[in-house]
Design an enzyme around this catalytic site. Structure first.
Site, PDB file in Angstrom:
ATOM      1  N   SER A 102      36.799  39.166  46.194  1.00 65.65           N
ATOM      2  CA  SER A 102      36.854  37.876  46.900  1.00 65.65           C
ATOM      3  C   SER A 102      36.019  36.767  46.272  1.00 65.65           C
ATOM      4  CB  SER A 102      36.451  38.059  48.362  1.00 65.65           C
ATOM      5  OG  SER A 102      37.515  38.653  49.081  1.00 65.65           O
ATOM      6  N   TYR A 212      38.346  34.952  58.228  1.00 66.89           N
ATOM      7  CA  TYR A 212      38.549  35.367  56.844  1.00 66.89           C
ATOM      8  C   TYR A 212      40.037  35.533  56.565  1.00 66.89           C
ATOM      9  CZ  TYR A 212      36.990  37.439  52.465  1.00 66.89           C
ATOM     10  OH  TYR A 212      36.719  37.675  51.139  1.00 66.89           O
TER      11      TYR A 212
END
Length: 547
Positions: A102, A212
């Site tokens: 990420s 998220y």
């Protein structure tokens, strides 16, 4: 009309700020950052950091750690470990390639900004992905209102979109889970990205709360492609990797590399396809550090764009974490000095990545112009990562604060006086033990002891202790004249030793005095050869020379 002397007016303004009489730091650094990587406090931090890392299981966990500064291409510190159990690299070093997972999100936003700037942030995504504009909103619980999803909300984890549309959908790998509903063929997730994205449930309305989302960065990349007519991998390479000479960074996972951490092999070879902007990139520790250094330096972006980027856009449910684009912002309390219980808040702009046995992170402290790259992999990767993260926050931030304090004392502390004959004006600048920022303990203007005048006229807000002014740097530096630089500070009055209140409001109490439009709380130092030679207060109309 009643007239007032400049000194009197200065302290009318000061008196209005004495209600709490505390040293209430503004957001930002307490001192100018240190440029010398060999500063004693930074050097001393290395051994302490090594000691903190002794608890990591080095047999089962590989890692690479680099601490760097915006002011030097070298490293403040680095360490590498090669696990003896199932690591995938013969020897881990600065050029070993790791999956970033990420952290890719931060690289995606950086590439978008380098190519297009931030002028698109408030535009609806439907303007750049036409298919989304056609998606109906019949049920607000079932259907995403794409017209309310902006480009900036995608970059800032505030779009209201769900996490992703296929990575965690079990229908991609098995036909049925006991107890779950049977799916029609048309409901099984396939590789039709936009169609499947439009079928996802919303998490919340956009901008209501952070969530998220990996697919948000897929959409951000699609938007960039539609705006520019270029493929997003090409944008990343041409806007970031090539200008920064990141030769050990990849948008597709390199297939023929041997200096890699690929345990397990399945995690290394996982192809995220169009989801790669949210988690599919790879890089070495050295390249990730070069990337972070370029952000701190504003190498590729105008400084004003960097400042807008390194800022929170939405809060989380805890007071110590906020979100940026896509920064995971940690607010950390850094002591003024090692033995002090007085702290100030420092915001760390970080992006963490993880998948399987990998945990990675990039973290920047704009207050100190330093950053850290962390790569870990192995059976105990999360424990190792947590140890490294906490040691960075507790050791390196404190060391950078101490080093900057030492430099500020060496550069600015001292006695200064007016040169004009008969002008009894002087100022004493130093440090207050256990308190952040430079401290003005004496200030005389044309024979008037203005600190004594102010405290006698306004009192101490009911507090005891020495009264004075704390000086904080404002990030305004003039280097037009060769060999000299002018550095601007602003002053906040208060009493030494007053406990900081959470509700202190220095941002609202500053700049209360103008005298002919000259600021009364401004202190501008001229630095030559690493030492301040003069300090000017525009409101008082005086320049004080070092004596």
């Amino acid at each position: 009309m009643k007239s007032f002397s400049p000194s009197t007016l200065v302290w009318i303004a000061v008196a209005s700020q004495l209600g709490t009489a505390q040293n209430c730091p503004i957001l930002g650094p307490a001192y100018p950052a240190v440029a010398n990587l060999a500063a004693p406090k930074l050097t001393a931090a290395k051994a302490r950091f090594e000691k903190a890392l002794e608890s990591i299981n080095r047999t089962s966990t590989s890692f690479a750690v680099q601490v760097y500064s915006a002011h030097d291409d070298g490293l403040i510190y680095s360490t590498y470990n090669t696990a003896t159990e199932r690591v995938g690299a013969a020897t881990v070093g600065p050029d070993t390639i790791w999956r970033l997972f990420s952290i890719s999100k931060a690289i995606t936003v950086y590439a978008f900004l380098a190519k297009l700037g931030d002028g698109y942030w408030n535009e609806p995504i439907t303007k750049y992905i036409a298919e989304l504009a056609d998606a109906p909103v019949r049920d607000p619980i079932r259907d995403v209102n794409w017209a309310e999803v902006t480009v900036g909300s995608l970059a800032g984890q505030s779009s209201g979109l769900t996490r992703d549309y296929s990575l965690r959908d079990r229908s991609t790998v098995q036909t049925q889970i006991p107890g779950f509903r049977e799916l029609k063929d048309s409901e099984i997730v396939q590789c039709e990205a936009l169609r499947m994205i439009m079928k996802t449930y919303p998490w919340a309305p956009s901008y209501r709360t952070p969530n998220y989302s990996t697919m948000a960065f897929q959409l951000l990349a699609y938007a960039a492609e539609n705006i520019t007519g270029e493929s997003f991998p090409d944008i990343v390479v041409n806007e970031l990797f090539k200008p920064l000479n990141l030769t050990r960074s990849y948008v597709p996972i390199p297939r023929n590399e041997t200096n890699i951490v690929n345990y397990p092999k399945e995690a290394w070879e996982l192809d995220l396809g169009d989801l790669s902007p949210g988690g599919g990139y790879s890089a070495s520790a050295s390249d990730l550090s070069a990337l972070g250094r370029s952000i701190l330096r504003s190498t590729l972006l105008p400084p004003i764009l960097t400042r807008r980027w390194l800022a929170p856009t939405i809060h989380t449910g805890t007071v110590w974490h906020s979100m940026g684009r896509p920064w995971e912002i940690m607010r950390h309390r850094v002591p003024a000095t090692p033995a002090s219980n007085v702290t100030r808040n420092v915001d760390i702009y970080a992006k963490q990545g993880g998948g399987g046995v990998y945990t990675t992170a990039i973290a920047l402290s704009p207050d100190h112009d330093i950053g850290i790259s962390v790569m870990t992999a192995g059976d105990e990767t999360q424990a190792a990562f947590n140890t490294i993260r906490e040691a960075f926050l507790d050791i390196w931030l404190g060391a950078a604060e101490e080093a900057a304090r030492d430099l500020a004392e060496a550069t600015y502390a001292g006695s200064y006086a007016a040169k004009t004959a008969g002008d009894n004006s002087s100022i004493v600048v130093g440090l207050s033990p256990g308190e952040p920022a430079l401290f003005v303990s004496e200030l005389i203007s044309n024979g008037t002891d203005v600190l004594a005048f102010a405290v006698n006229d306004a009192g101490r807000g009911g507090k005891g202790g020495q009264f004075g002014l704390w000086l904080y740097p404002m990030g305004l530096v003039d280097e037009r004249e060769k060999g000299k630089k002018r550095v601007a500070f602003r002053g906040w009055p208060g009493v030494v030793g007053v406990e900081l209140e959470e509700a202190c409001g220095s941002w609202a109490e500053s700049d209360r005095l103008r005298w002919g439009n000259y600021p009364g709380d401004s202190y501008v130092f001229v630095v030559e050869g690493g030492k301040a030679s003069t300090v000017e207060n525009p409101g008082l109309g005086r320049t004080f020379w070092r004596v």
